[in-house]
Motif scaffolding. Sequence first.
Motif, PDB file in Angstrom:
ATOM      1  N   GLN A   1       0.825  -1.204   0.000  1.00 44.59           N
ATOM      2  CA  GLN A   1       0.000   0.000   0.000  1.00 44.59           C
ATOM      3  C   GLN A   1       0.864   1.260   0.000  1.00 44.59           C
ATOM      4  O   GLN A   1       0.577   2.230  -0.713  1.00 44.59           O
ATOM      5  CB  GLN A   1      -0.899  -0.035   1.234  1.00 44.59           C
ATOM      6  N   ASP A   2       1.928   1.246   0.802  1.00 45.01           N
ATOM      7  CA  ASP A   2       2.846   2.388   0.845  1.00 45.01           C
ATOM      8  C   ASP A   2       3.512   2.612  -0.514  1.00 45.01           C
ATOM      9  O   ASP A   2       3.597   3.738  -1.008  1.00 45.01           O
ATOM     10  CB  ASP A   2       3.943   2.151   1.895  1.00 45.01           C
ATOM     11  N   ARG A   3       4.010   1.536  -1.098  1.00 46.61           N
ATOM     12  CA  ARG A   3       4.686   1.649  -2.391  1.00 46.61           C
ATOM     13  C   ARG A   3       3.733   2.170  -3.453  1.00 46.61           C
ATOM     14  O   ARG A   3       4.090   3.070  -4.241  1.00 46.61           O
ATOM     15  CB  ARG A   3       5.235   0.282  -2.819  1.00 46.61           C
ATOM     16  N   ASP A   4       2.510   1.628  -3.491  1.00 40.98           N
ATOM     17  CA  ASP A   4       1.519   2.088  -4.455  1.00 40.98           C
ATOM     18  C   ASP A   4       1.256   3.581  -4.288  1.00 40.98           C
ATOM     19  O   ASP A   4       1.097   4.313  -5.273  1.00 40.98           O
ATOM     20  CB  ASP A   4       0.203   1.333  -4.277  1.00 40.98           C
ATOM     21  N   PHE A   5       1.206   4.018  -3.051  1.00 44.69           N
ATOM     22  CA  PHE A   5       0.919   5.422  -2.780  1.00 44.69           C
ATOM     23  C   PHE A   5       1.988   6.330  -3.378  1.00 44.69           C
ATOM     24  O   PHE A   5       1.675   7.327  -4.043  1.00 44.69           O
ATOM     25  CB  PHE A   5       0.812   5.635  -1.264  1.00 44.69           C
ATOM     26  N   VAL A   6       3.246   6.001  -3.163  1.00 44.90           N
ATOM     27  CA  VAL A   6       4.333   6.822  -3.704  1.00 44.90           C
ATOM     28  C   VAL A   6       4.262   6.846  -5.232  1.00 44.90           C
ATOM     29  O   VAL A   6       4.380   7.913  -5.862  1.00 44.90           O
ATOM     30  CB  VAL A   6       5.703   6.286  -3.241  1.00 44.90           C
ATOM     31  N   VAL A   7       4.055   5.691  -5.845  1.00 46.05           N
ATOM     32  CA  VAL A   7       3.984   5.599  -7.307  1.00 46.05           C
ATOM     33  C   VAL A   7       2.818   6.419  -7.843  1.00 46.05           C
ATOM     34  O   VAL A   7       2.944   7.169  -8.823  1.00 46.05           O
ATOM     35  CB  VAL A   7       3.848   4.129  -7.746  1.00 46.05           C
ATOM     36  N   LYS A   8       1.670   6.308  -7.219  1.00 45.59           N
ATOM     37  CA  LYS A   8       0.484   6.937  -7.760  1.00 45.59           C
ATOM     38  C   LYS A   8       0.416   8.439  -7.467  1.00 45.59           C
ATOM     39  O   LYS A   8      -0.226   9.178  -8.207  1.00 45.59           O
ATOM     40  CB  LYS A   8      -0.757   6.209  -7.253  1.00 45.59           C
ATOM     41  N   VAL A   9       1.073   8.894  -6.400  1.00 49.11           N
ATOM     42  CA  VAL A   9       1.200  10.344  -6.218  1.00 49.11           C
ATOM     43  C   VAL A   9       2.009  10.926  -7.370  1.00 49.11           C
ATOM     44  O   VAL A   9       1.678  11.974  -7.936  1.00 49.11           O
ATOM     45  CB  VAL A   9       1.848  10.691  -4.860  1.00 49.11           C
ATOM     46  N   ARG A  10       3.064  10.246  -7.712  1.00 53.91           N
ATOM     47  CA  ARG A  10       3.873  10.663  -8.867  1.00 53.91           C
ATOM     48  C   ARG A  10       3.016  10.661 -10.143  1.00 53.91           C
ATOM     49  O   ARG A  10       3.037  11.614 -10.931  1.00 53.91           O
ATOM     50  CB  ARG A  10       5.059   9.715  -9.012  1.00 53.91           C
ATOM     51  N   ALA A  11       2.254   9.588 -10.357  1.00 56.63           N
ATOM     52  CA  ALA A  11       1.429   9.481 -11.561  1.00 56.63           C
ATOM     53  C   ALA A  11       0.385  10.589 -11.619  1.00 56.63           C
ATOM     54  O   ALA A  11       0.072  11.098 -12.703  1.00 56.63           O
ATOM     55  CB  ALA A  11       0.748   8.113 -11.616  1.00 56.63           C
ATOM     56  N   ALA A  12      -0.144  10.981 -10.475  1.00 53.79           N
ATOM     57  CA  ALA A  12      -1.140  12.053 -10.440  1.00 53.79           C
ATOM     58  C   ALA A  12      -0.566  13.333 -11.026  1.00 53.79           C
ATOM     59  O   ALA A  12      -1.213  14.025 -11.813  1.00 53.79           O
ATOM     60  CB  ALA A  12      -1.617  12.283  -9.008  1.00 53.79           C
ATOM     61  N   GLY A  13       0.663  13.648 -10.639  1.00 53.34           N
ATOM     62  CA  GLY A  13       1.289  14.849 -11.159  1.00 53.34           C
ATOM     63  C   GLY A  13       1.549  14.781 -12.645  1.00 53.34           C
ATOM     64  O   GLY A  13       1.523  15.805 -13.342  1.00 53.34           O
ATOM     65  N   LEU A  14       1.773  13.581 -13.156  1.00 51.91           N
ATOM     66  CA  LEU A  14       2.097  13.420 -14.574  1.00 51.91           C
ATOM     67  C   LEU A  14       0.913  13.731 -15.482  1.00 51.91           C
ATOM     68  O   LEU A  14       1.097  13.933 -16.680  1.00 51.91           O
ATOM     69  CB  LEU A  14       2.622  12.008 -14.840  1.00 51.91           C
ATOM     70  N   TRP A  15      -0.307  13.753 -14.915  1.00 56.01           N
ATOM     71  CA  TRP A  15      -1.438  14.201 -15.746  1.00 56.01           C
ATOM     72  C   TRP A  15      -2.009  15.531 -15.274  1.00 56.01           C
ATOM     73  O   TRP A  15      -2.424  16.364 -16.085  1.00 56.01           O
ATOM     74  CB  TRP A  15      -2.528  13.127 -15.828  1.00 56.01           C
ATOM     75  N   GLU A  16      -1.994  15.787 -13.977  1.00 55.00           N
ATOM     76  CA  GLU A  16      -2.597  17.033 -13.500  1.00 55.00           C
ATOM     77  C   GLU A  16      -1.711  18.253 -13.753  1.00 55.00           C
ATOM     78  O   GLU A  16      -2.224  19.369 -13.961  1.00 55.00           O
ATOM     79  CB  GLU A  16      -2.937  16.908 -12.019  1.00 55.00           C
ATOM     80  N   TYR A  17      -0.411  18.067 -13.728  1.00 53.67           N
ATOM     81  CA  TYR A  17       0.495  19.179 -14.038  1.00 53.67           C
ATOM     82  C   TYR A  17       0.272  19.676 -15.473  1.00 53.67           C
ATOM     83  O   TYR A  17       0.061  20.874 -15.691  1.00 53.67           O
ATOM     84  CB  TYR A  17       1.931  18.713 -13.809  1.00 53.67           C
ATOM     85  N   PRO A  18       0.288  18.800 -16.491  1.00 52.44           N
ATOM     86  CA  PRO A  18      -0.002  19.296 -17.848  1.00 52.44           C
ATOM     87  C   PRO A  18      -1.422  19.815 -18.008  1.00 52.44           C
ATOM     88  O   PRO A  18      -1.663  20.726 -18.812  1.00 52.44           O
ATOM     89  CB  PRO A  18       0.271  18.086 -18.747  1.00 52.44           C
ATOM     90  N   VAL A  19      -2.387  19.255 -17.268  1.00 49.14           N
ATOM     91  CA  VAL A  19      -3.745  19.796 -17.325  1.00 49.14           C
ATOM     92  C   VAL A  19      -3.772  21.210 -16.742  1.00 49.14           C
ATOM     93  O   VAL A  19      -4.483  22.088 -17.242  1.00 49.14           O
ATOM     94  CB  VAL A  19      -4.732  18.867 -16.588  1.00 49.14           C
ATOM     95  N   GLY A  20      -2.981  21.451 -15.696  1.00 49.07           N
ATOM     96  CA  GLY A  20      -2.874  22.799 -15.166  1.00 49.07           C
ATOM     97  C   GLY A  20      -2.301  23.760 -16.194  1.00 49.07           C
ATOM     98  O   GLY A  20      -2.780  24.887 -16.359  1.00 49.07           O
ATOM     99  N   GLN A  21      -1.270  23.318 -16.907  1.00 48.41           N
ATOM    100  CA  GLN A  21      -0.701  24.151 -17.971  1.00 48.41           C
ATOM    101  C   GLN A  21      -1.737  24.394 -19.075  1.00 48.41           C
ATOM    102  O   GLN A  21      -1.823  25.491 -19.628  1.00 48.41           O
ATOM    103  CB  GLN A  21       0.534  23.468 -18.547  1.00 48.41           C
ATOM    104  N   MET A  22      -2.515  23.367 -19.373  1.00 47.56           N
ATOM    105  CA  MET A  22      -3.568  23.499 -20.369  1.00 47.56           C
ATOM    106  C   MET A  22      -4.604  24.532 -19.920  1.00 47.56           C
ATOM    107  O   MET A  22      -5.068  25.363 -20.710  1.00 47.56           O
ATOM    108  CB  MET A  22      -4.240  22.130 -20.582  1.00 47.56           C
TER     109      MET A  22
END
Length: 240
Positions: free
Chosen positions: A47-68
């Motif tokens: 669960q901990d490992r998944d959390f770190v990975v998926k926090v990273r993944a969240a930024g990989l789509w929300e950051y460009p959406v913010g730029q958009m």
Amino acid sequence: MGTLFVGGALTLTLGALAYPSMLGLSTVSSAQDRVIAQTQWGPLTEQDRDFVVKVRAAGLWEYPVGQMGLNKGTSKAVLTASEHLVDGHAGLDDACRKIAPMLNVTLPNVASPQQVGFVNQLNSDPKGTQFDSDFANILRVTHGSIFNTIAKIRSTTKNSMVRLLADKANVTVLDHMTVMEKTGLVNFDQALFTQTTPPKLPSDQLTPPAPQAGEPMVVLTPPANSTETPIAIPSNPSAG
């Protein structure tokens, strides 16, 4: 009527969301609390490992959406929310990139297929009221979905580095939920229904792909006017 959806595309998009959508956390084993590593910062669970990975993944789509949103948003509130997405996820990305190597966690360079679908949906919207409405509603649903999950990670993890990341994620997600609500465009009935009665999606739609060997790590660059405070790694492993 700012809380009404514009067109039918958003209803279809929200109908495809799966809990918890922002991070795409899915069960990778029958025991998410199974310890997969002993570290100097405490045991690390699946669960901990998944959390770190998926926090990273969240930024990989929300950051460009913010730029958009900075380019396609037409209201001051949407532009403000876009600024918060870029700044907040750059800060979380920095935290992930510091913590992951300490815990021997491999970070993705691409978001999950589901999350890439959100980006494509918003990218296809014309600039104007449809984009603004889809932007606010998709991001309010995804942040609202993960909010309770972050609290669970924070309250149950025995790993101090994961606690640090959960603390930062909690502040960031609450901020992003709030700025989406301040747009006046969120359909709360639809958002809450989607969060509490999500459809099922295949795990491969919720899982970001692993990076290729030797692939350079994607870095989400903070804006020049960033208000984010980098996480402080304690010198004492038992601290936190």
